[in-house]
Design a protein around this motif. Structure first.
Motif, mmCIF file in Angstrom:
data_model
loop_
_atom_site.group_PDB
_atom_site.id
_atom_site.type_symbol
_atom_site.label_atom_id
_atom_site.label_comp_id
_atom_site.label_asym_id
_atom_site.label_seq_id
_atom_site.Cartn_x
_atom_site.Cartn_y
_atom_site.Cartn_z
ATOM 1 N N ASN A 1 39.348 68.047 116.052
ATOM 2 C CA ASN A 1 40.733 67.826 116.490
ATOM 3 C C ASN A 1 41.130 68.742 117.638
ATOM 4 O OD1 ASN A 1 42.449 65.838 114.617
ATOM 5 N ND2 ASN A 1 40.854 66.791 113.375
ATOM 6 N N GLY A 2 40.118 69.279 118.332
ATOM 7 C CA GLY A 2 40.364 70.025 119.562
ATOM 8 C C GLY A 2 40.791 71.456 119.390
ATOM 9 N N VAL A 3 40.615 72.022 118.182
ATOM 10 C CA VAL A 3 40.999 73.411 117.945
ATOM 11 C C VAL A 3 39.773 74.307 118.139
ATOM 12 C CG1 VAL A 3 41.959 75.067 116.290
ATOM 13 C CG2 VAL A 3 42.738 72.679 116.279
ATOM 14 N N GLU A 4 39.887 75.235 119.063
ATOM 15 C CA GLU A 4 38.789 76.161 119.289
ATOM 16 C C GLU A 4 38.707 77.181 118.164
ATOM 17 O OE1 GLU A 4 39.235 77.959 123.092
ATOM 18 O OE2 GLU A 4 39.206 76.059 124.194
ATOM 19 N N LYS A 5 37.520 77.729 117.964
ATOM 20 C CA LYS A 5 37.309 78.671 116.868
ATOM 21 C C LYS A 5 38.279 79.846 116.944
ATOM 22 C CE LYS A 5 33.762 81.513 114.634
ATOM 23 N NZ LYS A 5 32.365 82.016 114.696
ATOM 24 N N SER A 6 38.590 80.311 118.141
ATOM 25 C CA SER A 6 39.494 81.450 118.300
ATOM 26 C C SER A 6 40.906 81.128 117.840
ATOM 27 C CB SER A 6 39.525 81.902 119.762
ATOM 28 O OG SER A 6 40.011 80.847 120.594
ATOM 29 N N GLN A 7 41.218 79.833 117.708
ATOM 30 C CA GLN A 7 42.560 79.405 117.295
ATOM 31 C C GLN A 7 42.588 78.860 115.863
ATOM 32 O OE1 GLN A 7 45.298 79.913 119.271
ATOM 33 N NE2 GLN A 7 43.809 80.998 120.533
ATOM 34 N N PHE A 8 41.509 79.094 115.112
ATOM 35 C CA PHE A 8 41.466 78.579 113.744
ATOM 36 C C PHE A 8 42.609 79.127 112.888
ATOM 37 C CE2 PHE A 8 36.755 77.271 112.965
ATOM 38 C CZ PHE A 8 36.903 76.262 113.901
ATOM 39 N N ASN A 9 43.011 80.386 113.147
ATOM 40 C CA ASN A 9 43.984 81.061 112.289
ATOM 41 C C ASN A 9 43.382 81.168 110.889
ATOM 42 O OD1 ASN A 9 46.414 82.299 111.510
ATOM 43 N ND2 ASN A 9 47.644 80.858 112.674
ATOM 44 N N SER A 10 44.171 81.060 109.836
ATOM 45 C CA SER A 10 43.668 81.238 108.476
ATOM 46 C C SER A 10 44.030 80.036 107.617
ATOM 47 C CB SER A 10 44.279 82.500 107.864
ATOM 48 O OG SER A 10 45.684 82.323 107.712
ATOM 49 N N TYR A 11 43.374 79.952 106.461
ATOM 50 C CA TYR A 11 43.731 78.887 105.516
ATOM 51 C C TYR A 11 45.207 78.980 105.128
ATOM 52 C CZ TYR A 11 38.978 77.220 104.606
ATOM 53 O OH TYR A 11 37.736 76.657 104.715
ATOM 54 N N GLY A 12 45.663 80.193 104.887
ATOM 55 C CA GLY A 12 47.045 80.351 104.456
ATOM 56 C C GLY A 12 48.039 79.829 105.463
ATOM 57 N N SER A 13 47.747 80.063 106.746
ATOM 58 C CA SER A 13 48.681 79.630 107.779
ATOM 59 C C SER A 13 48.687 78.117 107.950
ATOM 60 C CB SER A 13 48.320 80.291 109.118
ATOM 61 O OG SER A 13 47.067 79.819 109.589
ATOM 62 N N ARG A 14 47.644 77.432 107.460
ATOM 63 C CA ARG A 14 47.542 75.980 107.629
ATOM 64 C C ARG A 14 47.825 75.234 106.324
ATOM 65 N NH1 ARG A 14 45.575 74.296 112.550
ATOM 66 N NH2 ARG A 14 44.683 75.937 113.867
ATOM 67 N N ARG A 15 48.551 75.869 105.421
ATOM 68 C CA ARG A 15 48.837 75.224 104.138
ATOM 69 C C ARG A 15 49.765 74.027 104.258
ATOM 70 N NH1 ARG A 15 49.638 79.864 99.496
ATOM 71 N NH2 ARG A 15 47.586 80.807 99.665
ATOM 72 N N GLY A 16 50.374 73.850 105.403
ATOM 73 C CA GLY A 16 51.218 72.675 105.606
ATOM 74 C C GLY A 16 50.427 71.449 106.007
ATOM 75 N N ASN A 17 49.089 71.559 106.063
ATOM 76 C CA ASN A 17 48.222 70.445 106.439
ATOM 77 C C ASN A 17 47.240 70.186 105.303
ATOM 78 O OD1 ASN A 17 46.328 68.676 107.485
ATOM 79 N ND2 ASN A 17 46.062 69.761 109.412
ATOM 80 N N HIS A 18 47.437 69.097 104.582
ATOM 81 C CA HIS A 18 46.580 68.800 103.433
ATOM 82 C C HIS A 18 45.139 68.533 103.844
ATOM 83 C CE1 HIS A 18 47.950 64.827 104.843
ATOM 84 N NE2 HIS A 18 46.804 64.364 104.371
ATOM 85 N N GLU A 19 44.916 68.068 105.065
ATOM 86 C CA GLU A 19 43.555 67.805 105.511
ATOM 87 C C GLU A 19 42.744 69.098 105.577
ATOM 88 O OE1 GLU A 19 42.180 65.026 105.826
ATOM 89 O OE2 GLU A 19 43.736 63.529 106.161
ATOM 90 N N VAL A 20 43.387 70.165 106.002
ATOM 91 C CA VAL A 20 42.738 71.480 106.020
ATOM 92 C C VAL A 20 42.520 71.981 104.598
ATOM 93 C CG1 VAL A 20 43.120 73.930 106.547
ATOM 94 C CG2 VAL A 20 43.486 72.202 108.307
#
Length: 915
Positions: free
Chosen positions: A721-740
Motif C-alpha cells: 500500500n505504498g508505505v515505506e519501512k521507515s514509515q511503518f510506525n507501530s502496531y499500536g499506532s495503527r489500531r484504527g486499521n483492522h487490516e493491520v
C-alpha cells in the motif's frame, strides 16, 4: 429512579444542598462492608430502576458473605470513561462505524453518542527516536505528528462530532497521571434539572493501569475497549459481587528503599496469594505515613498482581494531594464531608469484613528489581547479581540449543516455503556472546548481559516525585564524581506530566540527568509499551550478528517478552534511581552491593552506596520543590495543545468520510452484514486449531504493540500500500486499521506455537496437510474453506494490557472459541464481547495432559443458552474420538446476551435501534 431503601436525602456543604443516596440509612449492614463495596453499593442505590438494578441486587450486596464464591451479578454504572489513544482510536472508529450501521438499518446515527463523560489522553504515540541530547524532545514530537497525522485528524473529528468527548493533546502526559493530577473528581458534583447531585467518582478505562486512580480513593479498573464503548453508550457493566482481600499496612519504609520496591513486594505477595478477579483494598495505620504518590504507585500495578482494583480509602492525605494539585477548595470540602457522611473516610483502627486479610510490614521492604520476563518475579537487590547471572546462563543455554536445531529447521523452511521470524544461522567464524563495536567515536566490547536501554518512563513511577527526584540526585552525585553512563546504553526520560520537569528544574537536577543522557524525550508512555524506538544500528547489528543476550532496565510496570524491544531478551523493572545506576554500570548481571558500578578517571571504584541519596535528602527536596503553582500552570490550558495540534484540519459531519487509501483509519468491519434480529447461539463443528499455546500467553503475544517487521504479513501489506519501512510506525499506532491488526494477531516475535516447534513468531502448521505458514496466511486459507478455528492455551491466557484487538483480531482470523486452563479477567470478557467463546479445561486437565496435539478436528456439543459446561469433541486422524467436558466461561446473563447477539457492540446497536 427507585428508592426502595429510602436513602435519598440532602447533604449541605458550605451552604450548598446536594442530593445523595445516604449509606448511613442502611446502618451496620453497610458499615461492615469494605470501602470498595460501599462505593459499589451507592452506585446500585443511585441507579435502581427495577430493570438493570433491582431491589434484590442491592439486598444481595448488603447480605454480602465475604467467604462465599461470587454468584450474584450486579450492574455497575461508571460515572465516566478514560482512554488513551492506542485503545481510544479503535473505540472511536467503532462508534463511527456504528453510526454508519445505524443509518443503514434505518435508525438515527445521532443516537450513537457518548452518554457519559469520555476523556481521551493522547499519550501512547510518542517514540524514542531522538535521545541523549537537547533536541530529542522536539525531534520525537515532530516525528510523532508526521507519523500520526491521519489518526490525529480523526480524533479531532471525533472531538467535534461526538458530545461528551474531550481529547487531551499529545505531549501533555500519561493518561493515568493526568487522570490523577487533573481529571479525577473523587466526588462528582453534577447539576441536573436545577438540582445538585453528589456521588462517588467511578470509571473504567481502556488501559489496564486505570487502577492507578484507586490511590485517590476512586473505584475504577481497566476494561476492554469493547466494554468501554458500551459504557459510553449507556450500558452498565455486569459483574459478580466480588470477594475483597484486605492488605493491612503497618510501619514505615526503611532507609534505602523506594515506593517502587514497595510495589514490587506487594505485586509478588498478592500474585502468590491469588487475587485474580478480586478487589484488593489497603487499610491500616501504616497509611498515615504513606504519601498519595506511593499509594498511586501501588494501585497502578493491580493488573500485575492480578486484582480488578487495588484501592485506598479517602483521608487527610487524599485532601492534601487534591489541594497540592490545585483542585478547587469547595470541591475539597465536598469530598471530605461526603466521604465522612458515607463512611468512606479512613479513621485509625478501621477494619471491615474481608474475604482474606494479609499484612505487610513496610519496615520489611527491601530494595528490589523484577524480571527478566514478568513483573511479579521480584528479585531482592542484594541477590540480583546471582539471580540474573543464572537467568543469563539459561538464555545462553537456549541459544546453543537453537543453534543446534537451526540447520534442521532451515531445511524444513526451505522445503516447505518461507516462514516469519526464523533466525539466520550463525557461522563458525562468528562468536556468540561478544562483539567489538565502534560507536560515536568510541570502541568497546559489547557482551552478553549488557544493558542497552535504561528508561525512566511509565505512569507507575513518573507520578511519584520521591523516586524521580531520587534519580536526579543519583545523577547529580555521579556527575560530581566524574562518572557517566556506558556508551552503548540508550537513555531516556519520559515523564507522565509536565509538572515533573518543572520540579526537576526547580531542584537543579535536570541538568544532572541530561549530563548522563537522560534528556527529555517526550511526555507520554514510551519504553514501557514498546515505543523504545530503534537502537543505534551499530548496537543492533552487533546484537543480531552475534546473538547477544542483552537487557533493558526501566521504571515501568510491564516487561513481558518481546514488549520492550525485539533485540532484547531480559527486561528488568526498577525504581528510577536504580535505572540511572544500572545505566552507569552498563550491565545488569552485577552485584551492586559488592561490585563497583564503574571507576572514576583516577581508577577509583564507585559503588552504588557512593551515589545513593538518603530518605531525608529526597523527602526534603520533595517538600521544597513540588508546588501547587506547577499544577495550576501546566493544566491551565490542558486541552489546547501545541501549534502542531492547533494546525490540524478538522473534518466536518456527523458521519465520518472514510478514506479507502488510509493505512491508519479504516471502517470497522464488525457490523458488515448485520441484521436487525440477533443471530443467536452459533454452531461450532469441524474446527481446526490455529495455535496451540503454553502458559502465560499475554495480550502482547496475541496483539503486539511494538515495531512492525518488514517481512511479516503486516509489513508486506503496508509495503503493497505504498508505505515505506521507515514509515511503518507501530502496531499500536495503527489500531484504527483492522487490516493491520488482524495481520498482527499472534505475530509477536516471541510467540511459541507448539504446532510449529522450533519456531518463534506468528508461525503455524496448517491441517491436514501439515504445511508451515504464517498464522495470518493459514487463517485466510481456512476461511476460504469455511473452516472455523479454535485456540488451545494453558494457564493465565490473555494476561497483560486490556487490548481489545487481542479479541478483535482473533475474531477476524476466524477463531470461534478458545480453550484454555485459565483466563485473565479482561481478556475473557473481551472474547465474549467479540462473540468468541471462552472455554476452560477442568482443574487438573490441559491440552497436554489430554494428549491433544492440535492436529485434530474439533466440535463443540451441548452449546445452548446459559449452560455452564459443554463437550469438546476431538476427532483424531486414526478414528479415535475424545469427548472432553469443559467449563463454559460465559459468567453472567448479560454476557449471554452479548454472545447471542454476536458481540457487545451489536447488542448495544440493536437496543439503540429499537429503543
Amino acid at each position: 429512579m427507585n428508592d426502595s431503601f429510602n436513602t435519598q436525602q440532602q447533604l449541605t456543604v458550605n451552604g450548598e444542598a446536594f442530593q445523595i443516596n445516604s449509606l448511613k440509612e442502611l446502618g451496620s449492614a453497610a458499615k461492615r462492608l469494605p470501602f470498595s463495596l460501599k462505593i459499589l453499593l451507592e452506585n446500585l442505590l443511585r441507579n435502581e430502576d427495577g430493570v438493570s438494578v433491582k431491589t434484590q441486587d442491592i439486598q444481595a450486596l448488603l447480605d454480602w458473605d465475604p467467604h462465599a464464591k461470587p454468584s450474584t451479578e450486579v450492574a455497575f454504572t461508571p460515572a465516566r470513561v478514560v482512554m488513551q489513544d492506542f485503545t481510544g482510536v479503535p473505540a472511536i472508529v467503532d462508534l463511527a462505524a456504528m453510526r454508519d450501521a445505524m443509518e443503514k438499518l434505518g435508525g438515527d446515527p445521532a443516537k450513537i453518542n457518548p452518554l457519559s463523560p469520555v476523556e481521551l489522553v493522547i499519550d501512547h504515540s510518542v517514540q524514542v527516536d531522538g535521545y541523549g541530547n537537547d533536541g530529542a524532545f522536539d525531534l520525537n514530537a515532530k516525528l510523532e505528528y508526521d507519523r500520526n497525522k491521519e489518526r490525529y485528524e480523526f480524533l479531532r473529528w471525533g472531538q467535534t462530532a461526538f458530545d461528551n468527548l474531550k481529547v487531551v493533546p499529545p505531549a501533555t502526559g500519561i493518561v493515568h497521571q493526568v487522570n490523577l493530577e487533573y481529571l479525577a473528581r473523587v466526588v462528582f458534583n453534577e447539576d441536573r434539572n436545577g438540582q445538585k447531585f453528589a456521588y462517588p467518582d467511578t470509571l473504567v478505562g481502556t488501559d489496564s493501569h486505570t487502577t492507578m486512580i484507586n490511590g485517590l480513593g476512586v473505584l475504577g479498573w481497566g476494561a476492554g475497549g469493547i466494554e468501554a464503548e458500551a459504557v459510553m453508550l449507556g450500558q452498565p457493566i455486569s459483574l459478580l459481587i466480588p470477594q475483597v482481600v484486605g492488605v493491612k499496612l503497618s510501619g514505615r519504609l526503611p532507609e534505602g528503599t523506594t515506593a517502587t520496591d514497595l510495589v514490587l513486594t506487594v505485586t509478588e505477595m498478592l500474585r502468590n496469594h491469588g487475587v485474580v478477579g478480586k478487589f484488593v483494598e489497603f487499610y491500616g495505620d501504616g497509611l498515615a505515613d504513606l504519601p498519595l504518590a506511593d499509594r498511586a504507585t501501588i494501585a497502578n500495578m493491580a493488573p500485575e498482581y492480578g486484582a480488578t482494583c487495588g484501592i485506598f480509602p479517602i483521608d487527610d492525605e487524599t485532601i492534601n494531594y487534591l489541594r497540592l494539585t490545585n483542585r478547587d477548595e469547595q470541591q475539597l470540602k465536598l469530598v471530605e464531608d461526603y466521604a465522612k457522611h458515607q463512611g468512606l473516610w479512613r479513621n485509625n483502627g478501621d477494619e471491615a469484613d474481608y474475604t482474606d486479610s494479609l499484612e505487610l510490614k513496610l519496615d520489611d521492604v527491601v530494595p528490589s528489581l523484577a524480571g527478566p520476563k514478568r513483573p511479579q518475579d521480584r528479585i531482592a537487590l542484594d541477590q540480583a547479581g546471582d539471580v540474573l547471572k543464572k537467568h543469563l546462563q539459561e538464555f545462553q543455554d537456549e541459544r546453543i540449543e537453537r543453534r543446534e536445531k537451526n540447520d534442521e529447521n532451515q531445511k524444513i523452511i526451505e522445503s516447505e516455503g518461507p516462514a516469519t521470524n526464523t533466525e539466520e544461522p550463525v557461522s563458525e567464524a562468528q562468536f556468540m556472546g561478544a562483539a567489538n563495536v565502534k560507536f560515536k567515536g568510541q570502541e568497546f566490547e559489547l557482551n552478553d548481559g549488557a544493558c542497552v536501554i535504561a528508561a525512566i518512563t511509565s505512569c507507575t513511577n513518573t507520578s511519584n516525585p520521591s523516586v524521580i527526584l531520587a534519580a536526579g540526585l543519583v545523577a547529580q552525585k555521579a556527575k560530581q564524581r566524574g562518572i557517566n553512563v556506558k556508551p552503548w546504553v540508550k537513555t531516556s526520560l519520559a515523564p507522565g506530566s509536565k509538572v515533573v520537569t518543572d520540579y526537576l528544574e526547580k531542584a537543579g537536577l535536570m541538568s544532572d540527568l541530561e549530563h548522563l543522557g537522560f534528556n527529555l524525550v517526550g511526555y507520554g508512555c514510551t519504553t514501557c509499551i514498546g515505543n523504545s524506538g530503534p537502537l543505534a544500528s551499530e548496537i543492533s547489528d552487533a546484537i543480531q550478528k552475534h546473538q547477544l543476550i542483552v537487557s533493558s532496565i526501566l521504571s515501568g510496570n510491564r516487561n513481558f517478552e518481546g514488549r520492550i524491544h525485539q533485540d532484547i531478551k531480559m527486561n528488568l523493572l526498577a525504581s528510577p534511581p536504580l535505572v540511572v545506576a544500572y545505566a552507569i554500570a552498563g550491565r545488569t548481571d552485577i552485584d551492586v552491593y559488592k561490585e563497583p558500578l564503574t571507576h572514576d578517571e583516577q581508577g577509583n571504584a564507585i559503588y552504588l552506596k557512593d551515589i545513593w541519596p538518603s530518605v531525608k535528602e529526597v523527602s526534603d527536596l520533595v517538600k521544597a520543590t513540588v508546588t501547587k503553582s506547577m499544577f495550576e500552570k501546566n493544566y491551565a490550558s490542558v486541552y489546547e495543545g501545541d501549534h502542531r495540534w492547533q494546525q490540524i484540519q478538522v473534518p466536518d459531519g456527523k458521519l465520518y468520510d472514510w478514506d479507502d487509501a488510509s493505512t491508519y483509519i479504516k471502517k470497522a468491519p464488525f457490523f458488515d452484514g448485520m441484521t436487525v434480529e440477533p443471530p443467536g447461539i452459533p454452531t461450532i463443528e469441524g474446527a481446526r486449531c490455529l495455535a496451540k499455546l503454553g502458559d502465560s500467553v499475554t495480550t502482547d503475544h496475541i496483539s503486539p504493540a511494538g515495531a512492525i517487521k518488514a517481512d511479516s504479513p503486516t509489513g508486506t501489506y503496508l509495503q503493497k500500500n505504498g508505505v515505506e519501512k521507515s514509515q511503518f510506525n507501530s502496531y499500536g499506532s495503527r489500531r484504527g486499521n483492522h487490516e493491520v491488526m488482524m495481520r498482527g494477531t499472534f505475530a509477536n516475535i516471541r510467540l511459541r506455537n507448539l504446532l510449529a516447534p522450533g519456531t518463534e513468531g506468528g508461525v503455524t502448521r496448517t491441517q491436514p496437510d501439515n504445511n508451515l505458514a504464517s498464522i495470518y496466511d493459514a487463517a485466510m486459507d481456512y476461511q476460504k474453506q469455511n473452516t472455523p478455528l479454535i485456540i488451545l492455551a494453558g494457564k493465565e491466557y490473555g494476561t497483560g494490557s486490556s487490548r481489545d484487538w487481542a479479541a478483535k483480531g482473533s475474531l477476524l482470523l476466524g477463531v470461534k472459541a478458545v480453550v484454555a486452563q485459565s483466563y485473565e479477567r479482561i481478556h475473557r470478557s473481551n472474547l465474549i464481547g467479540m462473540g468468541v467463546l471462552p472455554l476452560q479445561f477442568k482443574d487438573g486437565e490441559s491440552h497436554e495432559s489430554l494428549g491433544i496435539t492440535g492436529q485434530e478436528v474439533f466440535s463443540i456439543e451441548g452449546l445452548q443458552d446459559k449452560v455452564d459446561e459443554v463437550t469438546l469433541v476431538v476427532d483424531k486422524d486414526n478414528g479415535e474420538k475424545l469427548n472432553v467436558k469443559v467449563d463454559l466461561r460465559i459468567d453472567t446473563p448479560k454476557e449471554w446476551d452479548y454472545y447471542k447477539h454476536g458481540g457487545i457492540l451489536q447488542y448495544v446497536l440493536r437496543n439503540m435501534l429499537n429503543g
